[in-house]
Design a protein around this motif. Structure first.
Motif, PDB file in Angstrom:
ATOM      1  N   VAL A   1      -1.399 -27.974 -44.526  1.00  0.00           N
ATOM      2  CA  VAL A   1      -1.332 -27.708 -43.081  1.00  0.00           C
ATOM      3  C   VAL A   1      -0.650 -26.363 -42.825  1.00  0.00           C
ATOM      4  N   VAL A   2       0.402 -26.080 -43.612  1.00  0.00           N
ATOM      5  CA  VAL A   2       1.085 -24.782 -43.496  1.00  0.00           C
ATOM      6  C   VAL A   2       0.107 -23.652 -43.804  1.00  0.00           C
ATOM      7  N   LEU A   3      -0.675 -23.808 -44.881  1.00  0.00           N
ATOM      8  CA  LEU A   3      -1.651 -22.791 -45.264  1.00  0.00           C
ATOM      9  C   LEU A   3      -2.722 -22.626 -44.185  1.00  0.00           C
ATOM     10  N   ASP A   4      -3.248 -23.746 -43.694  1.00  0.00           N
ATOM     11  CA  ASP A   4      -4.295 -23.689 -42.673  1.00  0.00           C
ATOM     12  C   ASP A   4      -3.789 -22.984 -41.411  1.00  0.00           C
ATOM     13  N   GLY A   5      -2.541 -23.267 -41.041  1.00  0.00           N
ATOM     14  CA  GLY A   5      -1.975 -22.631 -39.859  1.00  0.00           C
ATOM     15  C   GLY A   5      -1.868 -21.127 -40.033  1.00  0.00           C
ATOM     16  N   TRP A   6      -1.484 -20.682 -41.226  1.00  0.00           N
ATOM     17  CA  TRP A   6      -1.381 -19.247 -41.511  1.00  0.00           C
ATOM     18  C   TRP A   6      -2.749 -18.584 -41.398  1.00  0.00           C
ATOM     19  N   VAL A   7      -3.778 -19.229 -41.990  1.00  0.00           N
ATOM     20  CA  VAL A   7      -5.132 -18.666 -41.932  1.00  0.00           C
ATOM     21  C   VAL A   7      -5.610 -18.577 -40.483  1.00  0.00           C
TER      22      VAL A   7
ATOM     23  N   ARG B   1      -2.375 -37.074 -54.795  1.00  0.00           N
ATOM     24  CA  ARG B   1      -1.731 -37.703 -53.626  1.00  0.00           C
ATOM     25  C   ARG B   1      -0.208 -37.580 -53.701  1.00  0.00           C
ATOM     26  N   GLU B   2       0.250 -36.393 -54.134  1.00  0.00           N
ATOM     27  CA  GLU B   2       1.683 -36.159 -54.233  1.00  0.00           C
ATOM     28  C   GLU B   2       2.311 -36.098 -52.844  1.00  0.00           C
ATOM     29  N   ALA B   3       3.594 -36.434 -52.801  1.00  0.00           N
ATOM     30  CA  ALA B   3       4.327 -36.385 -51.540  1.00  0.00           C
ATOM     31  C   ALA B   3       4.279 -34.971 -50.966  1.00  0.00           C
ATOM     32  N   ASP B   4       4.014 -34.863 -49.690  1.00  0.00           N
ATOM     33  CA  ASP B   4       4.036 -33.607 -48.930  1.00  0.00           C
ATOM     34  C   ASP B   4       2.866 -32.685 -49.246  1.00  0.00           C
ATOM     35  N   ALA B   5       1.965 -33.073 -50.157  1.00  0.00           N
ATOM     36  CA  ALA B   5       0.881 -32.169 -50.553  1.00  0.00           C
ATOM     37  C   ALA B   5      -0.012 -31.810 -49.370  1.00  0.00           C
TER      38      ALA B   5
ATOM     39  N   ASP C   1       1.126 -18.641 -63.713  1.00  0.00           N
ATOM     40  CA  ASP C   1       0.982 -20.035 -64.142  1.00  0.00           C
ATOM     41  C   ASP C   1       2.327 -20.749 -64.226  1.00  0.00           C
ATOM     42  N   PHE C   2       3.371 -20.008 -64.612  1.00  0.00           N
ATOM     43  CA  PHE C   2       4.692 -20.624 -64.721  1.00  0.00           C
ATOM     44  C   PHE C   2       5.241 -20.989 -63.341  1.00  0.00           C
ATOM     45  N   TRP C   3       5.129 -20.086 -62.380  1.00  0.00           N
ATOM     46  CA  TRP C   3       5.777 -20.299 -61.084  1.00  0.00           C
ATOM     47  C   TRP C   3       4.922 -21.090 -60.093  1.00  0.00           C
ATOM     48  N   ALA C   4       3.601 -21.098 -60.305  1.00  0.00           N
ATOM     49  CA  ALA C   4       2.713 -21.733 -59.319  1.00  0.00           C
ATOM     50  C   ALA C   4       3.058 -23.190 -59.027  1.00  0.00           C
ATOM     51  N   PRO C   5       3.229 -24.074 -60.038  1.00  0.00           N
ATOM     52  CA  PRO C   5       3.526 -25.478 -59.705  1.00  0.00           C
ATOM     53  C   PRO C   5       4.866 -25.652 -59.005  1.00  0.00           C
ATOM     54  N   ARG C   6       5.814 -24.767 -59.290  1.00  0.00           N
ATOM     55  CA  ARG C   6       7.120 -24.870 -58.649  1.00  0.00           C
ATOM     56  C   ARG C   6       7.045 -24.475 -57.176  1.00  0.00           C
ATOM     57  N   ILE C   7       6.230 -23.468 -56.881  1.00  0.00           N
ATOM     58  CA  ILE C   7       6.059 -23.031 -55.490  1.00  0.00           C
ATOM     59  C   ILE C   7       5.200 -24.028 -54.726  1.00  0.00           C
ATOM     60  N   ALA C   8       4.121 -24.510 -55.370  1.00  0.00           N
ATOM     61  CA  ALA C   8       3.118 -25.321 -54.675  1.00  0.00           C
ATOM     62  C   ALA C   8       3.661 -26.634 -54.148  1.00  0.00           C
ATOM     63  N   SER C   9       4.735 -27.138 -54.727  1.00  0.00           N
ATOM     64  CA  SER C   9       5.271 -28.437 -54.299  1.00  0.00           C
ATOM     65  C   SER C   9       6.385 -28.301 -53.266  1.00  0.00           C
ATOM     66  N   ASN C  10       6.611 -27.079 -52.770  1.00  0.00           N
ATOM     67  CA  ASN C  10       7.719 -26.850 -51.844  1.00  0.00           C
ATOM     68  C   ASN C  10       7.220 -26.086 -50.615  1.00  0.00           C
ATOM     69  N   ARG C  11       7.320 -26.701 -49.449  1.00  0.00           N
ATOM     70  CA  ARG C  11       6.823 -26.067 -48.230  1.00  0.00           C
ATOM     71  C   ARG C  11       7.483 -24.724 -47.950  1.00  0.00           C
ATOM     72  N   HIS C  12       8.807 -24.665 -48.158  1.00  0.00           N
ATOM     73  CA  HIS C  12       9.527 -23.423 -47.887  1.00  0.00           C
ATOM     74  C   HIS C  12       9.038 -22.300 -48.791  1.00  0.00           C
ATOM     75  N   ALA C  13       8.802 -22.641 -50.057  1.00  0.00           N
ATOM     76  CA  ALA C  13       8.347 -21.620 -50.995  1.00  0.00           C
ATOM     77  C   ALA C  13       6.938 -21.142 -50.645  1.00  0.00           C
ATOM     78  N   VAL C  14       6.049 -22.066 -50.255  1.00  0.00           N
ATOM     79  CA  VAL C  14       4.694 -21.675 -49.864  1.00  0.00           C
ATOM     80  C   VAL C  14       4.742 -20.796 -48.616  1.00  0.00           C
ATOM     81  N   SER C  15       5.554 -21.185 -47.638  1.00  0.00           N
ATOM     82  CA  SER C  15       5.705 -20.354 -46.430  1.00  0.00           C
ATOM     83  C   SER C  15       6.223 -18.971 -46.797  1.00  0.00           C
ATOM     84  N   GLY C  16       7.162 -18.936 -47.756  1.00  0.00           N
ATOM     85  CA  GLY C  16       7.699 -17.652 -48.195  1.00  0.00           C
ATOM     86  C   GLY C  16       6.643 -16.791 -48.858  1.00  0.00           C
ATOM     87  N   LEU C  17       5.765 -17.415 -49.660  1.00  0.00           N
ATOM     88  CA  LEU C  17       4.687 -16.661 -50.306  1.00  0.00           C
ATOM     89  C   LEU C  17       3.732 -16.081 -49.267  1.00  0.00           C
ATOM     90  N   LEU C  18       3.396 -16.864 -48.262  1.00  0.00           N
ATOM     91  CA  LEU C  18       2.505 -16.373 -47.205  1.00  0.00           C
ATOM     92  C   LEU C  18       3.156 -15.222 -46.438  1.00  0.00           C
TER      93      LEU C  18
END
Length: 696
Positions: free
Chosen positions: A84-90, A75-79, A27-44
């Motif tokens: 799209v990054v997630l969909d591409g990975w799937v 409607r946050e910026a880059d959300a 819960d602590f790290w999720a919002p910090r990762i979720a708003s950053n494309r690089h971090a989400v790509s890193g998690l995947l």
């Protein structure tokens, strides 16, 4: 630093710790990762590296998905681009058949828990059932036995629905839909009860499947009086006309048969009801302590602008003391206000109406919570039939006040930042504004862009403040009237710049944009960086960058202290001349070298002119937002010093609110918390003081 978010998260990974540690970490790290494309790509990528998908990694993934969903809803910026990054990975993983069945189950559960529908790429392969026709002739398993295996005997209601929802989440969509219909048509009381929750499922196909099941059950004479009563009520909560029509077919058939029997709704006792004020996303939490015999629960609701009843669930408590302790812990993290039961019915009816207008049913868990709160018969309120002021001020108190009195109430909104902690969340960070801010080059352009964007959001803010008024109306004092007056002002077209709270909203929005790199910034903005006007006199040379700081070296003065001092002189309720305000500034100050004194005086007069111009332009104090803590502390010290000049700042010339702000300014030099409160508040207050000084 942003690229290292995931590394920092993994460095704190709990390992073999208990579930509570894992969930706190996620819960602590999720919002910090979720708003950053690089971090989400890193998690995947990490999930690729750990194909076993351990429980802690799936918990983090699910928490990140939930945060991504909320960012997209807001409607946050880059959300959307992050999805799209997630969909591409799937898609890549699905095309290479990289997921085994165990992985698919885990990933689908993570999506369901995050409030998202699992994509087809991670579901079981649909080629075992190519189309609906194939599914219809399939041999279905013993559904009653299957449900007994999935749902423990002692689990009912919404928890039972969630267990089943997660279990069928990895099935091909047509198979899952067919299973829901068949489950209801079995007529087994527990499965029929679970089927009611599917009528409020966030996925339209599931709602239709449940409605078909109830229509078939009615045709077979399997709908008793208790279930019929539920269906008649539930149809009011369903947004899609086609699903409603199917359910109506079953209701008519059941009514024709005049059924009897069925369970009677349980009677719960309500002990305490509290609500938060809406935050900057329009989200509002409501908590209720309820009991039935020895059973204790806290019923929780989340209302959200544009979404209606977004979430609803019950928190079981082991005892009355556990119930009180749990509620107190929640209140420590979120300021809450006591409200009566009649507030709840009106608030939920309005929220439900807003959700249905957006084709969204109330959250499935609302079925259980509505029963606990005695609100099974609630009907949606058509918000378009009245104004937000009707919700804020049902007794029309505002209508009996003069325009001047309503204006005074609106002006008191300047104190909300001090009185209501939730106000720190009142800012805008959506993609549209972020895009506009990327195009600006100056602080003034950024400020103008925010004002223009807020103008398009009058309805949102009117709703937020009206809902706040409805909550506060049940407390002590008339603070609620201030919120109602602001909501009314927004509805009737009052200029945003004449509503002081929006000065703070603008300042907070710019702060958030700068922290998120939404503003082009070449560093801090201050008077040190401004070019002074040449019309200050041919004998005064313009100030060069850093000149005043060099001249003041080895003295107790600083450029920021002088800026604060001059600002206080210019916005003071009474005009005073340099002969009045220069002596207190230089009292006890010795300058090495006599020729420096005149140059310091020259620069002070140049700065006086710049600040005075900003007062006339309505732009005074805009640079305070970017001053670092030490410089801001000096500015506050200078302002506080000038405010002791009684000829300029007579106490009788100040309102109570002005006196409170001055008190905060005088405390700000020693208290960092006061500084964080003042930064967003000061520009609006200074603008108001300057306007009065200019007019008077």
């Amino acid at each position: 630093m942003r690229q290292n978010i995931l590394q920092a998260c993994i460095a704190e990974r709990p390992g073999q710790g208990g579930d509570h540690l894992v969930y706190r970490w996620a819960d602590f790290w999720a919002p910090r990762i979720a708003s950053n494309r690089h971090a989400v790509s890193g998690l995947l990528a990490l999930m690729d590296d750990e194909p076993d998908l351990p429980d802690d990694l799936l918990a983090l993934f699910s928490a990140v998905l939930a945060a991504m969903r909320m960012n997209r809803e807001n409607r946050e910026a880059d959300a959307q681009n992050i999805f799209v990054v997630l969909d591409g990975w799937v898609e890549v993983k699905a095309a290479s058949h990289s997921f085994d069945n165990r992985q698919k189950v885990g990933l689908c559960r993570a999506f369901i828990e995050a409030g998202l529908e699992p994509p087809d790429g991670i579901r079981f392969s649909p080629d075992v059932a190519a189309d609906d026709a194939d599914i219809a002739i399939m041999d279905m398993p013993d559904i009653a036995a299957l449900m007994r295996d999935l749902i423990p005997d002692n689990v009912t209601g919404y928890p039972a629905y969630m267990i089943l929802r997660e279990a069928i989440g990895s099935m091909p969509r047509p198979a899952a839909v067919f299973l829901v219909t068949q489950m209801v048509t079995q007529g087994i009381p527990k499965l029929v009860s679970v089927g009611r929750f599917f009528l409020l499922d966030p996925v339209g196909e599931m709602r239709t499947a449940a409605a078909l099941g109830f229509a078939d059950l009615a045709q077979a004479g399997g709908v008793d009086a208790g279930v019929l009563s539920d269906l008649i009520q539930l149809r009011k909560w369903i947004p899609d006309p086609d699903t409603k029509a199917i359910l109506d077919r079953g209701i008519k058939e059941a009514l024709r048969r005049e059924p009897s029997g069925g369970s009677v709704p349980r009677s719960w006792t309500l002990h305490r009801l509290v609500s938060s004020l809406p935050d900057g996303t329009g989200s509002q939490s409501i908590l209720a302590s309820v009991s039935m015999g020895s059973q204790k629960c806290i019923a929780a609701l989340l209302l959200k602008t544009g979404h209606g009843i977004k979430d609803a669930y019950a928190i079981p408590c082991s005892s009355a003391s556990d119930q009180r302790r749990t509620l107190a812990e929640i209140e420590e993290s979120m300021p809450m206000h006591d409200v009566p039961a009649d507030y709840l019915s009106a608030a939920l009816a309005a929220a439900m109406g807003e959700g249905l207008a957006a084709d969204l049913p109330p959250a499935p868990g609302f079925l259980d919570v509505a029963e606990m709160l005695g609100l099974r018969d609630i009907a949606p309120y058509d918000i378009s039939a009245g104004s937000m002021t009707d919700i804020a001020d049902p007794d029309a108190r505002l209508a009996g006040l003069s325009a001047a009195k309503r204006g005074q109430l609106i002006n008191r909104s300047i104190s909300w930042v001090r009185d209501h902690e939730i106000s720190s969340s009142w800012f805008v960070s959506d993609a549209e504004l972020s895009s506009a801010l990327e195009e600006v080059r100056t602080e003034r352009q950024a400020t103008q862009a925010v004002w223009a964007h807020l103008e398009t959001q009058r309805g949102f803010w009117s709703s937020l403040f009206a809902r706040s008024a409805a909550i506060l109306r049940h407390g002590d004092g008339d603070a609620w009237l201030e919120f109602a007056a602001v909501a009314n002002g927004l509805d009737t077209g009052r200029a945003l710049k004449k509503i002081p709270i929006f000065e703070m909203i603008v300042a907070l929005t710019l702060d958030v944009a700068e922290q998120g790199d939404g503003l082009h910034s070449g560093g801090e903005s201050s008077l040190d960086d401004l070019e002074t006007d040449d019309d200050m006199g041919p004998d005064i040379a313009p100030e060069s960058k850093g000149e005043l700081e060099r001249l003041l070296r080895k003295t107790l003065l600083s450029p920021d202290l002088i800026d604060g001092y001059l600002t206080a002189v210019i916005v003071a309720p009474r005009f005073v001349t340099p002969t009045d305000w220069l002596p207190p500034l230089f009292d006890g100050i010795a300058f090495p070298g006599g020729n420096k004194v005149q140059r310091v005086l020259d620069i002070i007069m140049l700065r006086y002119g710049v600040i005075q111009d900003s007062a006339f332009d309505g732009d005074i104090g805009s640079g305070l937002r970017t001053r670092v803590a030490e410089r801001f502390k000096d500015w506050l010290a200078g302002f506080a010093l000038a405010s002791t000049i009684s000829a300029a700042w007579p106490k009788r010339g100040l309102s109570k609110d002005d006196q409170k702000i001055l008190k905060l300014i005088r405390e700000g030099g020693q208290d960092d918390n006061v500084q964080s409160t003042l930064k967003p508040l000061l520009p609006g207050w200074l603008a108001g003081m300057a306007a009065r000084a200019v007019d008077g």
